[in-house]
Design an enzyme around this catalytic site. Structure first.
Site, PDB file in Angstrom:
ATOM      1  N   PHE F  39       0.845  -1.188   0.000  1.00  0.00           N
ATOM      2  CA  PHE F  39       0.000   0.000   0.000  1.00  0.00           C
ATOM      3  C   PHE F  39       0.884   1.243   0.000  1.00  0.00           C
ATOM      4  CE2 PHE F  39      -2.403  -3.421   2.015  1.00  0.00           C
ATOM      5  CZ  PHE F  39      -3.608  -3.363   1.331  1.00  0.00           C
ATOM      6  N   VAL F  77       2.555  -1.838   4.330  1.00  0.00           N
ATOM      7  CA  VAL F  77       2.152  -0.441   4.251  1.00  0.00           C
ATOM      8  C   VAL F  77       3.401   0.430   4.257  1.00  0.00           C
ATOM      9  CG1 VAL F  77       0.810   1.368   5.389  1.00  0.00           C
ATOM     10  CG2 VAL F  77       0.060  -1.032   5.546  1.00  0.00           C
ATOM     11  N   CYS F  78       3.554   1.253   3.248  1.00  0.00           N
ATOM     12  CA  CYS F  78       4.733   2.126   3.176  1.00  0.00           C
ATOM     13  C   CYS F  78       4.769   3.037   4.399  1.00  0.00           C
ATOM     14  CB  CYS F  78       4.693   2.974   1.909  1.00  0.00           C
ATOM     15  SG  CYS F  78       6.011   4.213   1.885  1.00  0.00           S
ATOM     16  N   ILE F  79       5.819   2.920   5.162  1.00  0.00           N
ATOM     17  CA  ILE F  79       5.870   3.632   6.433  1.00  0.00           C
ATOM     18  C   ILE F  79       5.965   5.141   6.239  1.00  0.00           C
ATOM     19  CG2 ILE F  79       8.383   3.353   6.700  1.00  0.00           C
ATOM     20  CD1 ILE F  79       7.812   2.943   9.730  1.00  0.00           C
ATOM     21  N   ALA F  82       2.627   6.379   5.355  1.00  0.00           N
ATOM     22  CA  ALA F  82       1.672   6.178   6.445  1.00  0.00           C
ATOM     23  C   ALA F  82       1.839   7.214   7.555  1.00  0.00           C
ATOM     24  CB  ALA F  82       1.817   4.760   7.013  1.00  0.00           C
TER      25      ALA F  82
END
Lengths: 130, 124, 96, 96, 124, 130
Positions: F39, F77-79, F82
């Site tokens: 994501f 999830v791309c930190i 995010a």
């Protein structure tokens, strides 16, 4: 004049929030009052209380909060848009049986009727779409 | 018919197709709420928004609700002033017979007057 | 062979032009989401150079009431057909 | 008089056509965000019918390196000028 | 020059202008990370993405960082294969002299070969 | 074959998440394995643990969770995407001094390098943009 803004873009994805903030900051200098900002569509993500942007980038939720503190501008978040996107204040979290919350004052979850009311009450409603 | 009505208080311009995004639903929600608050509302389906009026829509593959059921409720909210962008209909090769609602085709030349006549205009 | 995937309507966005310009002679184009508007007979001319390699996703046509209105040049595939197109291609490129 | 606000480039999106078609003879058009690309001499022809009422936001031109490249027909305004345009208009309409 | 290099492993197509959205930054981030992981990366600035290459950009009005500083770091990441969509340059009335980096103008006719040559293509 | 998906659209705003889920569900039936979903951009909002959509609409975060449980698909999830958008797991919340968290397993915050790795490791990477 009394102004209201409608913000529909996600912060950190589209320029809409930045543009709206800049416009908001310029209003008092021309003698206007910014009554309210209504967040709709992905604009509701501006209310995410846990946002942790890099230090060298603008902190958008904080910038909105400051606007509220300085000028009393209401920060109204469409509740229907917010709930499905995971933005719940303490009350809605309790009502939906969720632990924890993602929205806090001065952002207020409210109905779409408030947007209609703003259109009526304010002299100008300016939309910032994504 | 819409043309003989007095202009409404709010014009909602719907420019997005169903299912691809939530814009159409959110625009219709705004229109319905305004109507519920007693405002007289006009809708203009423009550009890709004319797809909203197409007969024979269905829910999405995961059961996502579309918007055609909402459109059929417009009358209950006294939203009866409906325009559809004539140029967009032509561009998509559609005619009034393809539409699930009777909306008045609006020529480009007549569009500015509709915007001017409404104190409030929202674009979705 | 590349499978190009387009989710925008030629009625609103110009991205289809760059997608077409980027397609090789064997590449295929699949219309999904709002992109399926391009399958209408009045719109399909935008895809003239790839008409023999033009696909549209059935589910997205059906939900929009477009299934019966598709141009006959367009090859309609269901989601299994979508997967199959990705199998047959070396890679996919999504335009938006 | 309506202030129309456009945040999309005519190089990517067709929304400018509907914005123009919706403008009355005294209405004004303000380009902001990606819309300021339309102020380039090579793009400004898209706004031919409203060239005498075409504005662009200075801050958005500056951040993109476009301030010095603007067509001379375009009236460049800063954010105070943006506010002033909204004062002078009866209402605003934002296209995207 | 790019044309004589062997094709890279990853082609990143950048189609969005700076400041208007985060797409350009996110696309560049993906390119830099791939390069840091040892992949050979090619960039193609296409459509509105050519605006990324314009000389004289600045931060946004609220201090938002742009992307031009990142572009100037590409060499440090060994990203040296840069193409710019020639048709888009022409459409915006720009020439190579307007650009902050030397990118090779790519004609539409040569674009399919670039896509075909890279095992992986990401569009931003 | 081994597949990976890249999802970049916000749930409930764009069809991207729905399209990706439908595609994901069809993969096993054709004998494929969906290794991971990455994501990025507004796609990270799919991980919002507090999402409370209306009962008659698909619950997208739950649908992703189910995919993970049924097929072991990683939800990455791309930190960087995010954090700025207010999506923090317990660890990141602690690290940034925030009370509460908005992401929980099976969604994992991770670096963009994972996306590059997926492109290398999987036979097909299919992107679902907004």
């Amino acid at each position: 004049m009394r102004y209201a803004l409608l913000v529909q873009g996600a912060p950190y994805s589209q320029q809409a929030s930045h543009s709206a903030l800049r416009f908001a900051m310029a209003l008092p200098e021309r003698g206007h009052r910014l009554d309210s900002v209504f967040f709709y569509h992905d604009g509701v993500y501006n209310a995410a209380r846990l946002a942790a942007p890099p230090q060298d980038e603008p902190h958008l939720p904080d910038a909105w909060r400051e606007l509220h503190e300085r000028h009393g501008t209401e920060l109204l978040v469409c509740i229907a848009s917010a709930l499905r996107r995971g933005l719940l204040d303490e009350r809605e979290a309790a009502r939906h049986g969720k632990e924890g919350h993602s929205v806090e004052p001065p952002f207020e979850l409210t109905g779409l009727g408030q947007l209609i009311e703003l259109g009526r009450r304010c002299d100008r409603l300016v939309t910032f779409p994504p | 018919m819409a043309q003989s009505d007095p202009p409404g208080e709010l014009l909602v311009i719907l420019r997005h197709a169903p299912h691809g995004s939530s814009w159409l639903r959110e625009g219709l929600d705004a229109a319905l709420v305004a109507a519920a608050f007693g405002q007289s509302v006009t809708l203009l389906f423009q550009g890709e928004g004319v797809m909203a009026l197409l007969e024979g829509q269905d829910s999405g593959a995961l059961g996502q609700k579309g918007t055609s059921a909402t459109l059929e409720m417009l009358g209950m909210y006294d939203i009866e002033s409906l325009y559809v962008d004539a140029a967009a209909l032509a561009r998509f090769g559609l005619t009034r017979d393809d539409l699930l609602l009777a909306a008045e085709p609006l020529e480009a030349a007549d569009t500015p007057a509709i915007l001017a006549a409404h104190p409030q205009v929202l674009v979705f | 062979m590349i499978l190009h995937i387009l989710n925008r309507s030629p009625g609103g966005s110009l991205v289809y032009r760059d997608a077409l310009a980027s397609m090789g002679p064997d590449d295929r184009l699949l219309l999904i989401e709002d992109g399926v508007q391009g399958a209408l007979p009045a719109q399909v001319r935008h895809f003239e150079p790839v008409l023999d390699r033009l696909f549209a996703l059935r589910e997205d046509l059906v939900s929009r009431g477009l299934e019966g209105r598709c141009d006959e040049a367009v090859q309609v595939v269901d989601v299994d057909g979508f997967v199959e197109l990705t199998e047959e291609a070396d890679k996919t490129v999504s335009w938006f």
